[in-house]
Design an enzyme around this catalytic site. Sequence first.
Site, PDB file in Angstrom:
ATOM      1  N   TYR A  68     -12.533  -2.860  -3.345  1.00  0.00           N
ATOM      2  CA  TYR A  68     -13.039  -2.937  -1.974  1.00  0.00           C
ATOM      3  C   TYR A  68     -14.572  -2.979  -1.926  1.00  0.00           C
ATOM      4  O   TYR A  68     -15.176  -2.550  -0.938  1.00  0.00           O
ATOM      5  CB  TYR A  68     -12.515  -1.762  -1.144  1.00  0.00           C
ATOM      6  CG  TYR A  68     -11.052  -1.908  -0.735  1.00  0.00           C
ATOM      7  CD1 TYR A  68     -10.626  -3.008   0.023  1.00  0.00           C
ATOM      8  CD2 TYR A  68     -10.110  -0.952  -1.079  1.00  0.00           C
ATOM      9  CE1 TYR A  68      -9.304  -3.151   0.406  1.00  0.00           C
ATOM     10  CE2 TYR A  68      -8.775  -1.084  -0.692  1.00  0.00           C
ATOM     11  CZ  TYR A  68      -8.378  -2.186   0.051  1.00  0.00           C
ATOM     12  OH  TYR A  68      -7.065  -2.325   0.439  1.00  0.00           O
ATOM     13  N   LYS A 126       0.830  -1.200   0.000  1.00  0.00           N
ATOM     14  CA  LYS A 126       0.000   0.000   0.000  1.00  0.00           C
ATOM     15  C   LYS A 126       0.871   1.259   0.000  1.00  0.00           C
ATOM     16  O   LYS A 126       2.066   1.196   0.303  1.00  0.00           O
ATOM     17  CB  LYS A 126      -0.926  -0.037   1.225  1.00  0.00           C
ATOM     18  CG  LYS A 126      -1.856  -1.260   1.251  1.00  0.00           C
ATOM     19  CD  LYS A 126      -2.822  -1.214   2.440  1.00  0.00           C
ATOM     20  CE  LYS A 126      -3.713  -2.456   2.467  1.00  0.00           C
ATOM     21  NZ  LYS A 126      -4.777  -2.350   3.512  1.00  0.00           N
ATOM     22  N   ASN A 148      -1.906  -0.456   7.091  1.00  0.00           N
ATOM     23  CA  ASN A 148      -1.353  -1.747   7.519  1.00  0.00           C
ATOM     24  C   ASN A 148      -0.466  -2.376   6.436  1.00  0.00           C
ATOM     25  O   ASN A 148      -0.251  -3.589   6.416  1.00  0.00           O
ATOM     26  CB  ASN A 148      -2.461  -2.702   7.969  1.00  0.00           C
ATOM     27  CG  ASN A 148      -3.441  -3.004   6.863  1.00  0.00           C
ATOM     28  OD1 ASN A 148      -3.279  -2.541   5.726  1.00  0.00           O
ATOM     29  ND2 ASN A 148      -4.457  -3.789   7.171  1.00  0.00           N
ATOM     30  N   HIS A 193      -1.924  -5.414   1.276  1.00  0.00           N
ATOM     31  CA  HIS A 193      -3.156  -6.150   1.008  1.00  0.00           C
ATOM     32  C   HIS A 193      -2.792  -7.534   0.488  1.00  0.00           C
ATOM     33  O   HIS A 193      -1.896  -7.669  -0.353  1.00  0.00           O
ATOM     34  CB  HIS A 193      -3.991  -5.432  -0.056  1.00  0.00           C
ATOM     35  CG  HIS A 193      -5.064  -6.296  -0.643  1.00  0.00           C
ATOM     36  ND1 HIS A 193      -6.273  -6.514  -0.020  1.00  0.00           N
ATOM     37  CD2 HIS A 193      -5.093  -7.054  -1.783  1.00  0.00           C
ATOM     38  CE1 HIS A 193      -7.000  -7.342  -0.757  1.00  0.00           C
ATOM     39  NE2 HIS A 193      -6.310  -7.692  -1.827  1.00  0.00           N
ATOM     40  N   GLU A 243      -8.640 -10.618  -8.579  1.00  0.00           N
ATOM     41  CA  GLU A 243      -7.750  -9.461  -8.405  1.00  0.00           C
ATOM     42  C   GLU A 243      -6.630  -9.474  -9.450  1.00  0.00           C
ATOM     43  O   GLU A 243      -6.229  -8.421  -9.949  1.00  0.00           O
ATOM     44  CB  GLU A 243      -7.218  -9.430  -6.971  1.00  0.00           C
ATOM     45  CG  GLU A 243      -8.356  -9.125  -5.990  1.00  0.00           C
ATOM     46  CD  GLU A 243      -7.956  -9.083  -4.519  1.00  0.00           C
ATOM     47  OE1 GLU A 243      -6.798  -9.427  -4.180  1.00  0.00           O
ATOM     48  OE2 GLU A 243      -8.818  -8.696  -3.708  1.00  0.00           O
TER      49      GLU A 243
END
Length: 132
Positions: free
Chosen positions: A44, A4, A109, A112, A123
């Site tokens: 998402y 990310k 975080n 992903h 994905e």
Amino acid sequence: MILKPDAVARGLVGEILARFERKGLSFVAVDLRTLDDATLRAHYAEHAGKPFLEPLVALMSSGPSLLAVLEGPGEDTVGIVRNLLGATDPASAAPGTIRGDLGLALPANLVHGSDSPATAAAEIARFFPALG
Ligand code: UDP
Ligand code: MG
């Protein structure tokens, strides 16, 4: 998986990719790109309407992400990757995991990881259509 924008901005790409390499996983494809709003909302979609979606999309569109397709020797590469990531909340993720060692507070975080083989296939099709 997606490193990310928080991971890229903090200069942790090498550290995180090295963990996957040391585990023995192989890179099939890697690309650095800034994800747009529409792509992120599709990615998402399962979280539509949840209170954390807007701050999450803001983080995810704030700069470049490092997208990668990983391959392992067996059927459970998704599970292996998720174990290396640790729990979603980096404040409580176990030490030794990427999120537990390097993260501090949601939504940042660091990484992903697809949550099932079916999700991984979807994905990969979304982010790396040429691999299809
Ligand atoms: N997230 C958040 N607050 C929450 C739950 C999730 O900010 O309470 C963010 C976090 O960045 C997480 C992402 O939304 O990685 C997607 O959530 P999910 O539950 O799918 O977690 P993951 O599969 O990434 O562990
Ligand atoms: Mg998830």
